[in-house]
Structures are given as C-alpha cells and as structure tokens.
Design a protein around this motif. Structure first.
Motif, PDB file in Angstrom:
ATOM      1  N   MET B 138      22.736 -11.209 -62.735  1.00 15.31           N
ATOM      2  CA  MET B 138      21.639 -11.030 -61.786  1.00 15.31           C
ATOM      3  C   MET B 138      21.934 -11.725 -60.470  1.00 15.31           C
ATOM      4  O   MET B 138      21.582 -11.231 -59.407  1.00 15.31           O
ATOM      5  CB  MET B 138      20.332 -11.593 -62.363  1.00 15.31           C
ATOM      6  N   ALA B 139      22.564 -12.911 -60.562  1.00 16.54           N
ATOM      7  CA  ALA B 139      22.868 -13.647 -59.338  1.00 16.54           C
ATOM      8  C   ALA B 139      23.808 -12.823 -58.466  1.00 16.54           C
ATOM      9  O   ALA B 139      23.611 -12.700 -57.255  1.00 16.54           O
ATOM     10  CB  ALA B 139      23.489 -14.999 -59.666  1.00 16.54           C
ATOM     11  N   ILE B 140      24.829 -12.230 -59.086  1.00 13.86           N
ATOM     12  CA  ILE B 140      25.742 -11.383 -58.316  1.00 13.86           C
ATOM     13  C   ILE B 140      24.968 -10.232 -57.678  1.00 13.86           C
ATOM     14  O   ILE B 140      25.133  -9.904 -56.502  1.00 13.86           O
ATOM     15  CB  ILE B 140      26.845 -10.809 -59.235  1.00 13.86           C
ATOM     16  N   TYR B 141      24.065  -9.673 -58.480  1.00 12.97           N
ATOM     17  CA  TYR B 141      23.302  -8.523 -58.045  1.00 12.97           C
ATOM     18  C   TYR B 141      22.364  -8.864 -56.892  1.00 12.97           C
ATOM     19  O   TYR B 141      22.169  -8.073 -55.978  1.00 12.97           O
ATOM     20  CB  TYR B 141      22.489  -8.044 -59.248  1.00 12.97           C
ATOM     21  N   ALA B 142      21.784 -10.067 -56.930  1.00 10.91           N
ATOM     22  CA  ALA B 142      20.749 -10.419 -55.966  1.00 10.91           C
ATOM     23  C   ALA B 142      21.295 -11.113 -54.730  1.00 10.91           C
ATOM     24  O   ALA B 142      20.544 -11.467 -53.825  1.00 10.91           O
ATOM     25  CB  ALA B 142      19.698 -11.299 -56.632  1.00 10.91           C
ATOM     26  N   ILE B 143      22.610 -11.321 -54.691  1.00 12.76           N
ATOM     27  CA  ILE B 143      23.168 -12.010 -53.528  1.00 12.76           C
ATOM     28  C   ILE B 143      22.925 -11.229 -52.249  1.00 12.76           C
ATOM     29  O   ILE B 143      22.543 -11.774 -51.218  1.00 12.76           O
ATOM     30  CB  ILE B 143      24.680 -12.280 -53.731  1.00 12.76           C
ATOM     31  N   LEU B 144      23.100  -9.927 -52.332  1.00 12.68           N
ATOM     32  CA  LEU B 144      23.041  -9.124 -51.111  1.00 12.68           C
ATOM     33  C   LEU B 144      21.739  -9.293 -50.308  1.00 12.68           C
ATOM     34  O   LEU B 144      21.796  -9.596 -49.124  1.00 12.68           O
ATOM     35  CB  LEU B 144      23.288  -7.652 -51.411  1.00 12.68           C
ATOM     36  N   VAL B 146      19.580 -11.673 -50.210  1.00 12.78           N
ATOM     37  CA  VAL B 146      19.438 -13.009 -49.621  1.00 12.78           C
ATOM     38  C   VAL B 146      20.469 -13.218 -48.513  1.00 12.78           C
ATOM     39  O   VAL B 146      20.173 -13.745 -47.442  1.00 12.78           O
ATOM     40  CB  VAL B 146      19.586 -14.099 -50.701  1.00 12.78           C
ATOM     41  N   LEU B 147      21.687 -12.761 -48.774  1.00  9.46           N
ATOM     42  CA  LEU B 147      22.741 -12.893 -47.769  1.00  9.46           C
ATOM     43  C   LEU B 147      22.334 -12.151 -46.494  1.00  9.46           C
ATOM     44  O   LEU B 147      22.413 -12.672 -45.387  1.00  9.46           O
ATOM     45  CB  LEU B 147      24.042 -12.299 -48.322  1.00  9.46           C
ATOM     46  N   ARG B 148      21.872 -10.926 -46.704  1.00  8.35           N
ATOM     47  CA  ARG B 148      21.452 -10.124 -45.569  1.00  8.35           C
ATOM     48  C   ARG B 148      20.278 -10.786 -44.840  1.00  8.35           C
ATOM     49  O   ARG B 148      20.259 -10.881 -43.617  1.00  8.35           O
ATOM     50  CB  ARG B 148      21.041  -8.741 -46.054  1.00  8.35           C
ATOM     51  N   GLY B 149      19.293 -11.270 -45.630  1.00  8.76           N
ATOM     52  CA  GLY B 149      18.139 -11.930 -45.030  1.00  8.76           C
ATOM     53  C   GLY B 149      18.563 -13.137 -44.203  1.00  8.76           C
ATOM     54  O   GLY B 149      18.088 -13.341 -43.085  1.00  8.76           O
ATOM     55  N   LEU B 189      12.982 -15.415 -46.113  1.00  8.16           N
ATOM     56  CA  LEU B 189      12.059 -15.401 -47.247  1.00  8.16           C
ATOM     57  C   LEU B 189      11.865 -14.002 -47.803  1.00  8.16           C
ATOM     58  O   LEU B 189      11.720 -13.814 -49.010  1.00  8.16           O
ATOM     59  CB  LEU B 189      10.710 -15.970 -46.823  1.00  8.16           C
ATOM     60  N   THR B 190      11.861 -13.013 -46.909  1.00 12.84           N
ATOM     61  CA  THR B 190      11.734 -11.638 -47.390  1.00 12.84           C
ATOM     62  C   THR B 190      12.902 -11.311 -48.308  1.00 12.84           C
ATOM     63  O   THR B 190      12.733 -10.671 -49.343  1.00 12.84           O
ATOM     64  CB  THR B 190      11.737 -10.669 -46.199  1.00 12.84           C
ATOM     65  N   GLY B 191      14.082 -11.768 -47.922  1.00 15.39           N
ATOM     66  CA  GLY B 191      15.253 -11.553 -48.760  1.00 15.39           C
ATOM     67  C   GLY B 191      15.108 -12.257 -50.100  1.00 15.39           C
ATOM     68  O   GLY B 191      15.426 -11.703 -51.154  1.00 15.39           O
ATOM     69  N   VAL B 192      14.597 -13.487 -50.060  1.00 13.40           N
ATOM     70  CA  VAL B 192      14.433 -14.259 -51.289  1.00 13.40           C
ATOM     71  C   VAL B 192      13.431 -13.560 -52.201  1.00 13.40           C
ATOM     72  O   VAL B 192      13.627 -13.465 -53.423  1.00 13.40           O
ATOM     73  CB  VAL B 192      13.957 -15.692 -50.967  1.00 13.40           C
ATOM     74  N   ARG B 193      12.376 -13.056 -51.594  1.00 14.56           N
ATOM     75  CA  ARG B 193      11.352 -12.378 -52.384  1.00 14.56           C
ATOM     76  C   ARG B 193      11.943 -11.136 -53.044  1.00 14.56           C
ATOM     77  O   ARG B 193      11.729 -10.884 -54.231  1.00 14.56           O
ATOM     78  CB  ARG B 193      10.205 -11.991 -51.451  1.00 14.56           C
ATOM     79  N   THR B 194      12.713 -10.375 -52.284  1.00 12.77           N
ATOM     80  CA  THR B 194      13.372  -9.208 -52.859  1.00 12.77           C
ATOM     81  C   THR B 194      14.250  -9.631 -54.034  1.00 12.77           C
ATOM     82  O   THR B 194      14.232  -9.005 -55.097  1.00 12.77           O
ATOM     83  CB  THR B 194      14.248  -8.520 -51.801  1.00 12.77           C
ATOM     84  N   ALA B 195      14.985 -10.712 -53.846  1.00 17.71           N
ATOM     85  CA  ALA B 195      15.876 -11.185 -54.902  1.00 17.71           C
ATOM     86  C   ALA B 195      15.079 -11.583 -56.141  1.00 17.71           C
ATOM     87  O   ALA B 195      15.448 -11.253 -57.271  1.00 17.71           O
ATOM     88  CB  ALA B 195      16.697 -12.367 -54.396  1.00 17.71           C
ATOM     89  N   LEU B 196      13.967 -12.267 -55.906  1.00 15.46           N
ATOM     90  CA  LEU B 196      13.144 -12.726 -57.028  1.00 15.46           C
ATOM     91  C   LEU B 196      12.618 -11.542 -57.833  1.00 15.46           C
ATOM     92  O   LEU B 196      12.717 -11.496 -59.059  1.00 15.46           O
ATOM     93  CB  LEU B 196      11.985 -13.580 -56.496  1.00 15.46           C
TER      94      LEU B 196
END
Lengths: 214, 260, 390
Positions: B138-144, B146-149, B189-196
């Motif tokens: 999931m971490a690999i999956y959710a990096i994008l 947050v990285l983009r954000g 934060l929007t990126g973090v929320r998407t990741a969450l």
C-alpha cells in the motif's frame, strides 16, 4: 519455471485474458461515459445539484472494490456483470467531475453570444458547450480508463473477465513453480494495458481536439 | 499517465458551494454510515443465524477486522509520508530539476500497477506476513498522490514570497520550514487524504494473504456460501473507507493555515 | 568625498551559455541617505544589479562594499538582514498576519516580543495604517496599496541603513502609485535611509530620485547624476532618447513655485470686511477685470468681477456671496507642472499661490511659466530642445 517459459507455453491464454480485460474495461468506460455525461449535463447549471451529485459519486468512489464485489455477489451473483458494474461505478467519478468542470468553465461570454444569435438551449449545449468541454471530458475518460484497468484485476475474484485471473491463480498455486510467473505476468500485462490505453487516448485527444482548443 | 485524484471536486464548485459541501459532508456522511450500520445490525438481529454465520459474524470479529484494517492503513500512510514528503521536497529543489520528471514518471507507472498484483508479489517475494506485506504494498501504491501533493504544493508557492523571504535574510532551510511548507500544506494534505482513503480501501485486499480486515469476512463468507457474512464485511469495509475520507476532510480543514 | 554607503566595484554577472554579460563591470557609488534610482529599458540588467547588492544573485566578479566593508563574500543571510528589500510582487507571507509579517526580520535577529510589538505598531503608524485595526489581519484581507505599505514597513522593520526596492510601486494603479510615492518620500524625509530603487519609468525616477543612474544594456552606466543635471545636460543620444518627449514638462516637475518669481501686485485684493464701494474703487484703480477676496486668515476665498459688484447692493452687501470660488490654489512648494495644470483648469488662466499656512502669497500666470521654460532652454547645451506647444 521462468516467466519466458511460461509465456512460451501459455501465450494463448495470456492473450485471451488480455482481450477480455480490454473488452471489460471498454464496456465499463462506455457505460460510465454515457451515464456520467448525462448526469453531468443534467445538473451542471444548478450549484446544489452539482454538490449533491459530486458528494454521491465521490462516496461511491471511496468504497473498496471488494466491498462492491461482496455486495454484488449477494445481489447479482458471480460473473462478468458484477465485475463490469463495479468498474463502471469507479469510472463514474472522473467522468462526471471532468464533464461538470468542463461545462462550467465554458466562457459565459461565448454562451451569451450563442444565445444572442438565437441558438436554443439544446443547440448551445450540443454545438457550443459540449464541444468546448470536450478536451476536459476526454481527459476524465483517460483517467477513468487507466484507473479501472488496475481495479479490473480484482474482478477475477467474482469470476469476472481479464488478467486478474492469472494473479489469483498464481496466489492459489502458492508454492508451485507457476505461482511467481503467473502473478508477474498478470501484473505486468495489466500495467502494459494501462500504458497502451493511456497512450492511445492521449493520441485520440491529440487528433480529435480542434486546433483552436489545443 | 494521468493520475487519479479524489480531491478536485471542491475546485469545481464555488466558494459558497464549498462551504455547503463541507457542511453536508460534516453531518451527512457519518449520519448515513451510522444509519446503514444500524439497519444492518437490526437485520442481522432479526435473522436466524446458522452455526457458521454465528461463528463469522461476531462483535469480536468485526472489532478485530476494523482494528486490522485501520492499523494497516495508518502504518501504510505513515510509511508513505516518511518516504514521499522528503522525496517531494528534494525533487523540488533546483538541483533536482533534471531527475524530477523521471521520478514522477516512475511513480505514475507505480500507481498503474494493480494493487492486488503488487500485494501478492510483495507477499511472495519479500515478506510472508499478510499485514506487513499489505503495509509495504500500500505504501508503494500511495506514494504517488503524496509525492505529487508535496511537489505541486511547493511549486505553486508564489515565487515573489520566496524571493522576499530570501531577500530578508532567511536561510534556505528556514524558507522551506517557515514559508514554503506552510503554504504547501493545503495541497499536501489533499494528497495525504487521497493516500489515506486509498490505503483504507485497498487494505481489505490483505484478506487474500491472511492479513485479516473486513476483507476476511467477505472472503470466508463467500467461501462458505454465507451471503450475510459477505454483506456485513462489505458494509464494514465501505463504512471504514467513507469515514476515513470524512476524517481526512476534517483534518484538511483544521490544518489549513489561516489567511489562505 | 566621504565613504559612500554602497559601492559597486567592477561588479559583473555572466550567465553560462549567454553571450555578453548581464551586468558588465558596473562601478557605482551610492551616497548615504540618498535615493539612488537605477532606471533603464527592460533587460538592461538593473534588477540583476540590485539583486547582486544583497547577493540574491552571486556576482561573477567584482566587489560590493557596504559602508567601506567588502561584503562580496560574507554570509549572504546575515548581509540581507542588514538591508531592507521590497519587490513589486510584495511577497507578503499569506499564512501570517500583518504583524507577523513585519516581525520577520526582528524575530530572526532575536528581538524580544515587547520590542518587536512596539516596533510593529510604530511602523504601521508610519505607513499610515492603524495598528489596532490592521495588525491581526491577513494579507488577503487588504487592498493592493495597503499590502504594498506593509511590504515597505516589513523591509524597514529592523531599521536597516539600506533599502533595496525593485519596482516597488509597479503593480499598483496610477492613483495609488502616486499616493504611495508621496508617502514614501515623506517617510524618507524622516528616516533618511540609503535607498537603491529600480524602475523602468523615467517619470518615477525623476520624481523619487536624489540621483539617477540611467543604464544601457549590460548595466552600462549611460549617465549618473541628479535629475536636474540629467534633464538639462543629457550625456548622450541614448539618454535623450530614454528621457523621451516632453523633457521640458518633466523639468517643470523639478522646479517649484517658490523657485520662480511670484507676482504679488498683479491682481487687486480686498479683505472680507470691506464694502462693495471700496471694492469697486479698488478694482477701478487697478484696471483689472477681477479682484481677489481674502478671508479673515488672509486665505484666498473668491474671485469677484466688476459685473458681480454692479449687481450687488452698493455699500451694504456682504462681499462673500459674490463672484466665484477660488479653485486654482497652489502651495509654494508645488511643482511648476502642478501649477500649470491648475492654471489651465482655471477660467482666467491664473493660479493663486499660498504659503504653508494657506495665506495669500501672490499669483502665478502662464507668462511666468513660459519665462521659466525659456531659462531652462537657455541653460541646455543645445538650445533647440523643442518646446511643447503649451
């Protein structure tokens, strides 16, 4: 067994699953486009309706795929229908959102000019607003397509079509020689399908967007 | 590859609508979830459960499933933040101008990987523990996201503000911490929320590799032909994901610096 | 000559891959307490020059001296805290209140809260913003002009001896810009900072500058002198071209009413208490068409014509109801250009001049201004600068 030897022996299966994958994604995106654009057109003039629609579509998007499959097993049973329905639900958000955005971002002055020339509301929509929103709608379509190519993998759990079957079969065969090649081939093939479709849609956008809008 | 984002819907509607949207979400979302769960509870109570159903659908199981799912999601999100935020900061520094597009392209393809394939692969090749493998996958999956954000957030900071800060004698680190990062927070934060949301939603896949979560209710219900268990698991998984998005929205509102 | 505040010595900036230097060995000395304007066409390197002074851009070669100290290689962050910096985009921190914005440098310098707060209030007062109203606002809650004032206040927070300003008023509308310029000049009268000011607007340069450096491509100094000297003796064709048309009108901006002869006896005056009869006698004696009524503080009140007096009740009527209100009224310190404009707006082509208290000091007419222009032309090296048909 290595990836290449597996491919040599079972390339026909891989090819067939890839085709299935493409067909399922195609049907789902097509269905979602029709529904999504119609919904967006229905609400885009009304702030409140837009808000409600977006909250609903967003919430639908948030729900895990497995939860949908679970629910659909209960309601519809196993098979293609369940898989494609879920994919269409996910494709809805990018399409609705981009269509609404595209339509709302049309310069009001242009719409006023069209009205001033005597265009009917339907004429304005089909001949001015939708063509102007087209690039944005298309990019929503592109996001939706790439997105559900990946999600479609889970569809194999409900006996849906596509490359997910390889992945699940690999997991089922854990410990045997074919587990790793199957999971690897299934995964890589899905990434390739996504990349190819993304590229094709980008090209489509290139050639179908009027030069004045590029 | 164009990335998905759950977040832009608020940009579509105007400021007034946004407040409305926020309010509708604040009350409406948990209310709807609570009602759905209550309805399910009453329905299950009214049914005559057989032995197997009674074994699967227990409060203890539901609590454990929720706990596992939340734990996996939180660890995965934390891991994502630890990797993606510093990476995003590094990639927006002037010296990284050349490599940034390459990293973004790799991250894009990374998100194109089907979660399920990634998960199984990590499980078989790296760690034979369902929950740990899920966290990693999931971490690999959710990096994008947050990285983009992080990157977009930093890039959209007004150059004039940074220049003024430098001109007043703030060091580069100081400018980053006191000016650039606070101004990047909303988009970050929007990126973090998407990741969450992404991790909470995909965490159910852990069930396929013995990692528990509501997915396990769905899978064992399906395996034993007990639709009721499948329905309970599905509702649980959906509720968690929707609530995660809800919490994310509130956190976003709270942490957004005043004045923006 | 005493040591200048800032001295640039063969300061050069080259960018790799570009032919020629962006800034080519500029030598410039900026005296203490003066406003030095760097002005030139876009791309001439004026901003690059400015940004090398606080080392936002590191020079390729050459040296920078601040009060005689070579600061070319000192820690740039420390250096920048000794210089105020104002840019066109202002660059206020949108996530911080006005007070926090202004306190940026004092905080970095480790001032205590009490001293910082007092300074913030003092600065807000100075730039004409009520502290109690504005200190806790966020930048987005203020107008462009107010933000620019805060930008200036922030730059002055730690009372740096030097201020660098890059087109500080460039983004504001003409009326706001004029107001900000005047306010800034008033503030500068009190604080006497050394200011390096970049603009592309020659009119702003003439108005704001104690000294102007006109820069050509590569930041080559085409002329460096006072505005008066540049206007009356342009050093080259480039300078003349840059000064543009209407050079004499620009010079009218530099001369003040007090510099020319103000006529005191041209027009008859009369006090408020006088009778209509006295007024008529006065007017007849002078042979003019109007006379000027002064109020109790000897401030010009109304222009009264012979016809107005005929219509009034001879001997008894109150004079203050007659004639027309005085409109063209200029201070002794107003520029000739301002006076000229007042004059053109006024029906009888005369501007009434008042002193600091507003009391009548004389009159100014078109002839006086034309005479002043003649003198300027005579002072120019080539007397054939075209006179605008004014």
């Amino acid at each position: 067994m290595t990836v290449s030897s597996y491919l040599q022996r079972r390339w026909d299966v891989v090819l067939q699953l890839t085709l299935e994958h493409l067909i399922a994604v195609g049907i789902a995106v097509g269905f979602a486009t029709v529904v999504g654009v119609l919904l967006a057109v229905a609400v885009y003039r009304n702030d409140r309706a837009v808000t409600v629609l977006l909250v609903v579509v967003n919430t639908l998007f948030t729900v895990p795929a497995l939860a949908y499959f679970g629910a659909l097993i209960v309601l519809v049973g196993l098979g293609w229908t369940s898989a494609i329905t879920v994919l269409a639900i996910y494709a809805l958000l990018p399409i609705v959102r981009n269509t609404v955005t595209g339509l709302r971002e049309v310069d009001p002055a242009i719409v006023r000019a069209a009205t001033g020339m005597g265009m009917s509301r339907f004429g304005r929509l089909t001949r001015v607003e939708l063509p102007l929103a087209y690039p944005v709608i298309l990019s929503g379509l592109r996001v939706a397509t790439v997105l559900i190519v990946g999600i479609a993998a889970i569809g194999a759990y409900v006996a849906g079509p596509g490359l997910g079957e390889l992945i699940f079969s690999g997991l089922g065969a854990l410990g045997t020689a074919r587990a790793i090649p199957e999971i690897t081939i299934g995964t890589v093939a899905i990434v390739l399908v996504a990349l190819v479709l993304d590229g094709l849609l980008a090209l489509l956008g290139r050639f179908s967007t009027p030069r004045g809008l590029r | 590859m164009t990335a998905l984002a759950l977040d832009l819907d608020e940009a579509v509607v105007g400021r007034r609508q946004r407040t409305l949207l926020r309010r509708a979400r604040f009350v409406g979302v948990p209310l709807a979830v609570a009602l759905a769960c209550l309805a399910m509870y009453l329905y299950v109570q009214s049914q005559d459960l057989d032995n197997i159903e009674r074994r699967i659908i227990t409060f203890a199981n539901i609590r454990r499933a929720a706990g596992e799912q939340i734990e996996i999601a939180l660890w995965a999100t934390a891991l994502t933040l630890v990797i993606a935020v510093p990476l995003g900061i590094a990639l927006t520094r002037p010296w990284a101008r050349r490599i940034a597009p390459i990293v973004i392209a790799v991250a894009n393809i990374g998100q194109g990987i089907p979660a399920i394939g990634l998960l199984f692969f990590v499980y078989i090749q790296l760690v034979r523990s369902g929950s740990t493998a899920t966290v990693l996958g999931m971490a690999i999956y959710a990096i994008l996201p947050v990285l983009r954000g992080t990157m977009v957030g930093l890039q959209q900071v007004d150059r004039g503000v940074v220049k003024a800060a430098r001109g007043m004698g703030m060091g580069k680190g100081e400018v980053l911490v006191r000016v650039e990062m606070p101004l990047a927070v909303p988009i970050l934060l929007t990126g973090v929320r998407t990741a969450l949301v992404l991790t909470v939603a995909t965490a159910v896949l852990a069930a396929f590799i013995g990692g528990g979560t509501f997915g396990s209710l769905i899978i064992s219900g399906q395996a034993q032909g007990r639709p009721l268990a499948v329905a309970v698991g599905s509702l649980g998984a959906a509720s968690l994901a929707i609530l995660a998005d809800w919490v994310g929205g509130i956190v976003e509102d709270l942490l957004r610096p005043k004045g923006l | 000559m005493s040591e200048p505040m800032i001295r640039l010595d063969k300061l050069t900036k080259r960018y790799p891959g570009h032919d020629g230097a962006a800034v080519d060995a500029i030598d410039l000395a900026m005296p203490k307490g003066e406003i030095v304007i760097l002005v030139g066409p876009s791309g001439c390197g004026k901003t690059t020059t400015l940004e090398m002074i606080n080392r936002l851009i590191e020079p390729t070669s050459g040296r920078i001296f601040l009060e005689g100290e070579d600061v070319t290689h000192v820690d740039p962050d420390q250096l920048r805290r000794r210089m105020g910096y104002v840019i066109q985009q202002i660059g206020l921190f949108p996530h911080q209140t006005i007070a926090q914005n202004i306190a940026t440098v004092p905080r970095m310098l480790g001032w205590d809260a009490k001293r910082t707060n007092a300074r913030v209030d003092e600065l807000l007062h100075m730039v004409g913003l009520d502290p109690s109203r504005y200190r806790d606002r966020y930048p987005k809650e203020m107008s462009g002009g107010q933000r620019q004032r805060v930008g200036v206040a922030r730059a002055m927070a730690a009372d740096p001896p030097v201020m660098l300003m890059d087109e500080p008023f460039g983004a504001t509308d003409p009326i706001t810009r004029e107001r900000l310029q005047n306010e800034f000049l008033r503030i500068q009268e009190d604080i006497g900072k050394t200011i390096v000011f970049v603009t592309h607007d020659i009119d702003e340069a003439i108005k704001m500058g104690d000294r102007i450096a006109i820069l050509d491509v590569g930041s080559r100094v085409a002329q460096y002198d006072t505005p008066e000297a540049i206007l009356s003796h342009p050093a080259s064709a480039f300078v003349e071209q840059f000064l543009g048309a209407g050079i004499l009108l620009k010079r009218l901006n530099l001369s003040r009413v007090e510099d020319v002869e103000v006529a005191t006896g041209e027009w008859p005056t009369i006090d408020r208490g006088s009778t209509g009869e006295q007024a008529r006698a006065q007017l007849r004696k002078s042979g003019r068409s109007h006379l000027l009524l002064l109020d109790d503080q000897r401030r010009p009140a109304r222009w009264i014509g012979a016809a107005d007096l005929e219509r009034s009740d001879a001997g008894t009527g109150d004079l203050s109801g007659l004639g027309t209100e005085v409109q063209a009224c200029v201070d002794l310190r107003a520029t000739l250009n301002g006076a000229l404009q007042e004059m053109l707006l006024n029906a009888n082509g005369v501007a009434v001049v008042v002193d600091r208290e507003g009391a009548y000091a004389g009159t100014l007419d078109l002839d006086t201004i034309i005479a002043a222009i003649r003198r300027m032309r005579a002072a120019s090296p080539d007397g054939d600068v075209p006179l605008d048909p004014a």
